[in-house]
Design an enzyme around this catalytic site. Structure first.
Site, PDB file in Angstrom:
ATOM      1  N   GLY A  91       0.990  -0.651  -0.536  1.00 59.22           N
ATOM      2  CA  GLY A  91      -0.326  -0.270  -0.054  1.00 59.22           C
ATOM      3  C   GLY A  91       0.304   1.592   0.182  1.00 59.22           C
ATOM      4  N   GLY A  93       2.848   4.120   1.297  1.00 63.44           N
ATOM      5  CA  GLY A  93       3.340   4.074   3.032  1.00 63.44           C
ATOM      6  C   GLY A  93       3.093   5.185   2.753  1.00 63.44           C
ATOM      7  N   ARG A  94       3.960   5.767   1.836  1.00 62.73           N
ATOM      8  CA  ARG A  94       3.594   7.481   2.217  1.00 62.73           C
ATOM      9  C   ARG A  94       3.354   8.000   0.546  1.00 62.73           C
ATOM     10  NH1 ARG A  94      10.206   7.062  -0.599  1.00 62.73           N
ATOM     11  NH2 ARG A  94      10.309   5.846  -1.914  1.00 62.73           N
ATOM     12  N   LYS A 114       4.150  11.595  -3.301  1.00 61.83           N
ATOM     13  CA  LYS A 114       4.867  10.431  -2.903  1.00 61.83           C
ATOM     14  C   LYS A 114       5.460  11.081  -1.967  1.00 61.83           C
ATOM     15  CE  LYS A 114       7.458   7.099  -4.872  1.00 61.83           C
ATOM     16  NZ  LYS A 114       7.821   6.910  -6.373  1.00 61.83           N
ATOM     17  N   ASP A 126       8.938   5.965   7.147  1.00 63.19           N
ATOM     18  CA  ASP A 126       9.086   7.449   7.802  1.00 63.19           C
ATOM     19  C   ASP A 126       8.263   8.775   7.183  1.00 63.19           C
ATOM     20  OD1 ASP A 126      10.380   8.181   6.006  1.00 63.19           O
ATOM     21  OD2 ASP A 126      12.380   9.609   6.802  1.00 63.19           O
ATOM     22  N   GLY A 127       7.419   8.017   5.686  1.00 62.61           N
ATOM     23  CA  GLY A 127       6.159   8.238   5.507  1.00 62.61           C
ATOM     24  C   GLY A 127       6.834   9.639   4.157  1.00 62.61           C
ATOM     25  N   ARG A 184      -2.299  -1.879  -9.732  1.00 63.77           N
ATOM     26  CA  ARG A 184      -1.276  -2.658 -10.012  1.00 63.77           C
ATOM     27  C   ARG A 184      -1.583  -3.764 -10.198  1.00 63.77           C
ATOM     28  NH1 ARG A 184       3.031   0.997  -6.798  1.00 63.77           N
ATOM     29  NH2 ARG A 184       1.419   2.971  -6.728  1.00 63.77           N
ATOM     30  N   ASP A 253       4.475  -5.156  -7.655  1.00 65.65           N
ATOM     31  CA  ASP A 253       3.736  -3.879  -6.971  1.00 65.65           C
ATOM     32  C   ASP A 253       3.494  -2.452  -8.273  1.00 65.65           C
ATOM     33  OD1 ASP A 253       5.625  -4.986  -5.603  1.00 65.65           O
ATOM     34  OD2 ASP A 253       5.808  -2.234  -4.172  1.00 65.65           O
ATOM     35  N   ASP A 263       7.059   4.123 -10.812  1.00 62.74           N
ATOM     36  CA  ASP A 263       7.530   3.828  -9.462  1.00 62.74           C
ATOM     37  C   ASP A 263       9.557   3.973 -10.254  1.00 62.74           C
ATOM     38  OD1 ASP A 263       6.119   4.266  -8.045  1.00 62.74           O
ATOM     39  OD2 ASP A 263       5.601   2.043  -6.893  1.00 62.74           O
TER      40      ASP A 263
HETATM   41  P1  AMP Z   1       8.913   1.569  -3.545  1.00 62.74           P
HETATM   42  O1  AMP Z   1       9.600   1.501  -4.235  1.00 62.74           O
HETATM   43  O2  AMP Z   1       8.176   3.208  -4.377  1.00 62.74           O
HETATM   44  O3  AMP Z   1       7.408   0.953  -5.040  1.00 62.74           O
HETATM   45  O4  AMP Z   1       8.183   1.286  -2.426  1.00 62.74           O
HETATM   46  C1  AMP Z   1       7.317   0.042  -1.858  1.00 62.74           C
HETATM   47  C2  AMP Z   1       6.522  -0.249  -0.629  1.00 62.74           C
HETATM   48  O5  AMP Z   1       6.932   0.694   0.682  1.00 62.74           O
HETATM   49  C3  AMP Z   1       6.040   0.697  -0.798  1.00 62.74           C
HETATM   50  O6  AMP Z   1       3.680   0.561  -0.045  1.00 62.74           O
HETATM   51  C4  AMP Z   1       5.469   2.092  -0.172  1.00 62.74           C
HETATM   52  O7  AMP Z   1       4.857   2.738   0.007  1.00 62.74           O
HETATM   53  C5  AMP Z   1       6.784   1.920   0.474  1.00 62.74           C
HETATM   54  N1  AMP Z   1       7.537   2.412   1.040  1.00 62.74           N
HETATM   55  C6  AMP Z   1       9.023   3.029   0.721  1.00 62.74           C
HETATM   56  N2  AMP Z   1       9.669   4.585   1.521  1.00 62.74           N
HETATM   57  C7  AMP Z   1       8.951   4.473   2.450  1.00 62.74           C
HETATM   58  C8  AMP Z   1       8.657   5.482   3.354  1.00 62.74           C
HETATM   59  N3  AMP Z   1      10.152   5.859   3.431  1.00 62.74           N
HETATM   60  N4  AMP Z   1       7.499   5.202   4.334  1.00 62.74           N
HETATM   61  C9  AMP Z   1       7.548   4.175   4.356  1.00 62.74           C
HETATM   62  N5  AMP Z   1       6.619   3.082   3.560  1.00 62.74           N
HETATM   63  C10 AMP Z   1       7.725   3.348   2.080  1.00 62.74           C
HETATM   64 MG    MG Z   2       6.568   0.471  -5.690  1.00 57.94          MG
END
Ligand code: AMP
Ligand code: MG
Length: 477
Positions: A91, A93-94, A114, A126-127, A184, A253, A263
């Site tokens: 999901g 996360g940020r 993002k 940390d979002g 996705r 995803d 992404d």
């Molecule tokens: P991504 O690599 O951007 O495709 O992210 C993979 C997963 O990790 C997704 O669920 C993102 O929302 C989560 N995610 C990546 N970086 C962070 C962060 N700094 N804080 C919270 N969730 C994260």
């Molecule tokens: Mg992603």
């Protein structure tokens, strides 16, 4: 139903409305001192939004998630295979979906943030996001778009005025991006795992209506939908392969239903041709190496197929048979797109598989730069890129024999499909390092170069040069 969002833009919320269990209403974290770093004016116009208004404080506030009354941003939920391991709940996360905008052509596009703060899906994160990686996503998406490759695109990057903790302290940022949707393979995996067949059907119907409406006409609309996703993904990965793009994190995803690239993390463009090319520091096994991208896409699509089985046929064996046949068709689809693309790159009217295979073996053995080769071939100077020039000459004679008579037209046609400029790794690093330190000049210049990748321009020779030495990208996004 459209939700008014002040004068700037109107948001719809069809995703949140039609599939309420696949997202959570959520609010962006405040940005203490927002500063607009880059704004995609052309894209803003495409969305029917006045770019000047977006650069005003109210526009910038929207770009970091301060939505007007009546608009509800949501965090989307999805599952996914990360490096082959299933994670039942990932999901946003940020990230947040602000809503959907109907663009000038009437196309529905997601506006998504993002780096907008922790959500209930943040797990340990940390979002937040740092300026460098968000600008990288901006840059790579624009480069891909200019190359004609389907992709999500950044609308803006806004520095938050906050420091984020990575290996060092870095300036924080929020990326606003536009996508055909954020559906996705992982969205389907999540819906299927709930065990609620009505949710899965609603998701598939939503995806069909939004991306593959012609599938609704078919006798078996879900099987046809699956075939169409397979085809857009086969076309997409062929386009990546034809320009030497390595995505780096092809988790399920990060595989879209729309067929857009999504992404941009540790992605990069390959210099010298090598199927084993990996840039990401965490991809130890080379799962997402350049040459593995087609089979990995097929693997991800097989995961999508598994989720669709109950919709394809109530008889499981029949469903498996139909889905298997569809996903096995990926290779042929991919090869078709790739061979046609390679023929165009070589100036040939028809693909010659053996000629192409032999060329790749030569490029690999002699470590020839993948991007430079095709432009040099059109110029008649490709020979200079090889150490063993006789080996190239022998191959070139075979190609010559197949070329159409009008050589000028051949060269011009090749130049329309072979970029001069791709985001060279050292140039990307240079631009992002400068931007992180507060100087956006190299980034702006690089964006300008990459906006016209097929037009050779005097003074930009150094942008067409590969860097020296190995390149490593980090997931510390
Ligand atoms: P991504 O690599 O951007 O495709 O992210 C993979 C997963 O990790 C997704 O669920 C993102 O929302 C989560 N995610 C990546 N970086 C962070 C962060 N700094 N804080 C919270 N969730 C994260
Ligand atoms: Mg992603």
């Amino acid at each position: 139903m459209s939700v008014a969002a002040g004068v700037l833009m109107e948001f719809d919320d069809s995703y949140a409305r039609d599939l309420p269990s696949l997202s959570l209403p959520w609010t962006a974290a405040p940005a203490p001192e927002p500063e607009l770093l880059v704004l995609n004016e052309v894209l803003a116009e495409e969305l029917g939004v006045d770019p000047n208004a977006l650069a005003e404080p109210a526009g910038i506030a929207l770009l970091v998630g301060r939505v007007p009354e009546g608009v509800s941003a949501v965090a989307q939920v999805y599952a996914g295979h990360q490096f082959g391991t299933y994670v039942p709940r990932l999901g946003d996360g940020r990230a947040l979906l602000l809503g959907e905008v109907l663009d000038r052509r009437g196309q529905r596009r997601d506006l998504h943030l993002k780096g907008s703060g922790r959500t209930p899906f943040a797990r340990g994160g940390d979002g937040k996001a740092a300026v460098g990686p968000m600008l990288r996503e901006y840059l790579m998406g624009e480069a891909m778009h200019a190359l004609g490759i389907p992709t999500t695109r950044a609308l803006a990057v806004v520095a938050t005025g906050e420091q984020v903790v990575r290996e060092t302290m870095l300036p924080g940022a929020v990326l606003a991006r536009v996508a055909a949707s954020h559906l996705r393979v992982g969205t389907f995996q999540y819906a299927a795992a709930t065990g609620n067949p009505e949710l899965l059907r609603a998701l598939a119907d939503y995806a069909i209506a939004r991306h593959h409406p012609a599938a609704a006409e078919a006798q078996n609309r879900y099987l046809e939908f699956y075939r169409r996703v397979i085809d857009v993904q086969a076309a997409l990965v062929a386009r990546w392969m034809l320009v030497g793009f390595v995505h780096g994190v092809m988790n399920t995803d990060n595989t879209t239903i729309s067929g857009e690239t999504i992404d941009y993390g540790p992605c990069a463009f390959m210099d010298s041709y090598d199927p084993a090319t990996v840039f990401s520091s965490i991809d130890h096994g080379g799962r997402y190496a350049y040459g593995n991208q087609p089979p990995i896409t097929q693997w991800n699509l097989a995961r999508l197929g598994e989720t669709l089985l109950p919709l394809i046929d109530e008889n499981t064996d029949a469903a498996i048979e139909a889905a298997t046949e569809a996903v096995n068709g990926f290779i042929q689809r991919y090869e078709g797109h790739w061979m046609t693309g390679m023929a165009a790159k070589l100036g040939l009217a028809d693909p010659d598989p053996q000629l192409i295979t032999d060329l790749l073996a030569l490029l690999h053995a002699q470590r020839v730069d993948f991007t430079q080769f095709f432009r040099a071939l059109a110029r008649g100077t490709a020979r200079d890129l090889f150490v063993d020039r006789e080996a190239f000459d022998a191959w070139a004679r075979r190609r010559e024999a197949l070329l159409p008579a009008d050589r000028e037209a051949v060269a011009a046609g090749m130049d329309r499909v072979n970029p001069v400029y791709v985001p060279r790794n050292h140039r990307v690093e240079e631009a992002l390092t400068a931007a992180t330190g507060g100087d956006l000049t190299p980034l702006r210049r690089l964006l300008d170069v990459l906006a016209h990748p097929y037009d050779e321009r005097p003074g930009l020779e150094s942008y067409a040069e590969p860097g020296s030495g190995p390149y490593v990208t980090y997931c510390g996004t």
